[in-house]
Design a protein around this motif. Structure first.
Motif, short mmCIF file in Angstrom:
data_model
loop_
_atom_site.label_atom_id
_atom_site.label_comp_id
_atom_site.label_asym_id
_atom_site.label_seq_id
_atom_site.Cartn_x
_atom_site.Cartn_y
_atom_site.Cartn_z
N ASN A 22 0.84 -1.19 0.00
CA ASN A 22 0.00 0.00 0.00
C ASN A 22 0.88 1.25 0.00
OD1 ASN A 22 -1.82 2.04 0.45
ND2 ASN A 22 -2.97 0.93 2.00
N PRO A 23 1.06 1.90 -1.16
CA PRO A 23 1.94 3.07 -1.20
C PRO A 23 1.40 4.26 -0.40
CG PRO A 23 0.93 2.69 -3.35
CD PRO A 23 0.52 1.56 -2.47
N THR A 24 0.09 4.38 -0.31
CA THR A 24 -0.48 5.48 0.47
C THR A 24 -0.13 5.31 1.94
OG1 THR A 24 -2.31 5.62 -1.08
CG2 THR A 24 -2.62 6.67 1.06
N ARG A 25 -0.24 4.09 2.42
CA ARG A 25 0.09 3.81 3.82
C ARG A 25 1.58 4.05 4.06
NH1 ARG A 25 2.05 -0.74 6.06
NH2 ARG A 25 1.82 -0.91 8.28
N ASP A 26 2.42 3.63 3.12
CA ASP A 26 3.85 3.84 3.25
C ASP A 26 4.19 5.33 3.24
OD1 ASP A 26 4.23 1.14 3.37
OD2 ASP A 26 4.77 0.93 1.25
N ASN A 27 3.56 6.08 2.36
CA ASN A 27 3.80 7.52 2.31
C ASN A 27 3.34 8.21 3.59
OD1 ASN A 27 4.92 7.37 -0.23
ND2 ASN A 27 3.01 7.86 -1.28
N LEU A 28 2.19 7.77 4.10
CA LEU A 28 1.67 8.33 5.34
C LEU A 28 2.61 8.02 6.51
CD1 LEU A 28 -0.64 9.80 6.77
CD2 LEU A 28 -1.75 7.60 7.07
N ALA A 29 3.06 6.78 6.58
CA ALA A 29 3.98 6.40 7.66
C ALA A 29 5.29 7.17 7.56
CB ALA A 29 4.24 4.90 7.62
N GLU A 30 5.81 7.30 6.35
CA GLU A 30 7.04 8.06 6.15
C GLU A 30 6.85 9.52 6.53
OE1 GLU A 30 10.98 8.45 5.38
OE2 GLU A 30 9.88 6.58 5.21
N GLY A 31 5.68 10.07 6.20
CA GLY A 31 5.37 11.45 6.58
C GLY A 31 5.29 11.63 8.08
N ILE A 32 4.68 10.69 8.75
CA ILE A 32 4.58 10.77 10.22
C ILE A 32 5.95 10.67 10.84
CG2 ILE A 32 3.74 9.54 12.26
CD1 ILE A 32 1.19 8.92 10.65
N VAL A 33 6.76 9.73 10.35
CA VAL A 33 8.12 9.58 10.88
C VAL A 33 8.92 10.85 10.65
CG1 VAL A 33 10.30 8.36 10.52
CG2 VAL A 33 8.19 7.06 10.76
N SER A 34 8.83 11.42 9.44
CA SER A 34 9.60 12.63 9.15
C SER A 34 9.05 13.83 9.93
CB SER A 34 9.60 12.93 7.66
OG SER A 34 8.31 13.22 7.20
N LEU A 35 7.78 13.80 10.30
CA LEU A 35 7.19 14.87 11.10
C LEU A 35 7.72 14.83 12.53
CD1 LEU A 35 4.99 17.12 11.35
CD2 LEU A 35 3.45 15.31 12.08
N PHE A 36 7.80 13.65 13.10
CA PHE A 36 8.21 13.51 14.49
C PHE A 36 9.72 13.47 14.68
CE2 PHE A 36 3.83 11.87 15.10
CZ PHE A 36 3.44 12.80 16.04
N GLN A 37 10.47 13.13 13.66
CA GLN A 37 11.92 12.99 13.79
C GLN A 37 12.60 14.27 14.29
OE1 GLN A 37 13.55 10.02 13.24
NE2 GLN A 37 15.29 11.04 14.17
N PRO A 38 12.32 15.45 13.73
CA PRO A 38 12.99 16.66 14.25
C PRO A 38 12.59 16.99 15.69
CG PRO A 38 11.95 17.11 12.12
CD PRO A 38 11.53 15.74 12.54
N ILE A 39 11.35 16.72 16.02
CA ILE A 39 10.88 16.98 17.38
C ILE A 39 11.60 16.07 18.36
CG2 ILE A 39 8.87 16.87 18.91
CD1 ILE A 39 7.17 17.55 16.38
N ILE A 40 11.72 14.81 18.01
CA ILE A 40 12.40 13.85 18.89
C ILE A 40 13.88 14.21 19.00
CG2 ILE A 40 13.14 11.44 19.06
CD1 ILE A 40 10.38 10.70 17.92
#
Length: 142
Positions: A22-40
């Motif tokens: 599921n590319p949409t799910r993968d893109n969403l997961a990658e977006g969430i990870v990239s969103l939280f990475q700088p905060i973490i």
């Protein structure tokens, strides 16, 4: 009227195979990870700097306590210092407790960071294997 057995819904087992594709799910997961990475990362840096400051404060308090005790020993009696030394010891204890809490938070952040990295690696390897798979055509046929 149609029977219930003619339903177009599929079972959970049948959909489990589609989760990796599921590319949409993968893109969403990658977006969430990239969103939280700088905060973490920022939180991790701040916890680390706070821990270093707490450690420095603890060392300075130890030095001050030693100096006050040496002054007390030289004067043989100094009741006004005794109260302050006890207060400093209490502050040092509180600093030690805070340091311990920060250490736990740092450990949790490190584990979260490792999980994020593992998830990124897992998704990249899945995407790489899908892209290099001989079953998927890379050029359209005419």
């Amino acid at each position: 009227m149609e029977k219930d057995s003619d339903s177009t819904l599929t079972s959970l087992d049948e959909n489990t195979e589609n989760l990796c594709d599921n590319p949409t799910r993968d893109n969403l997961a990658e977006g969430i990870v990239s969103l939280f990475q700088p905060i973490i990362d920022k939180l991790d840096d701040r916890v680390r700097s706070t821990r270093l400051a707490q450690q420095d404060l603890s060392e300075q308090l130890d030095s001050l306590i030693a100096q006050l005790r040496s002054i007390e020993d030289i004067q043989h009696t100094s009741p006004e210092f005794d109260t302050y030394v006890h207060k400093l010891i209490n502050v040092k204890h509180k600093v030690t407790v805070i340091y311990s809490i920060l250490q736990g938070a740092q450990d949790r952040l490190n584990r979260l960071h490792k999980q994020i990295e593992r998830e990124k690696f897992k998704r990249r390897s899945i995407l790489d294997s899908e892209l290099s798979s001989p079953d998927t055509p890379t050029t359209p046929t005419s």
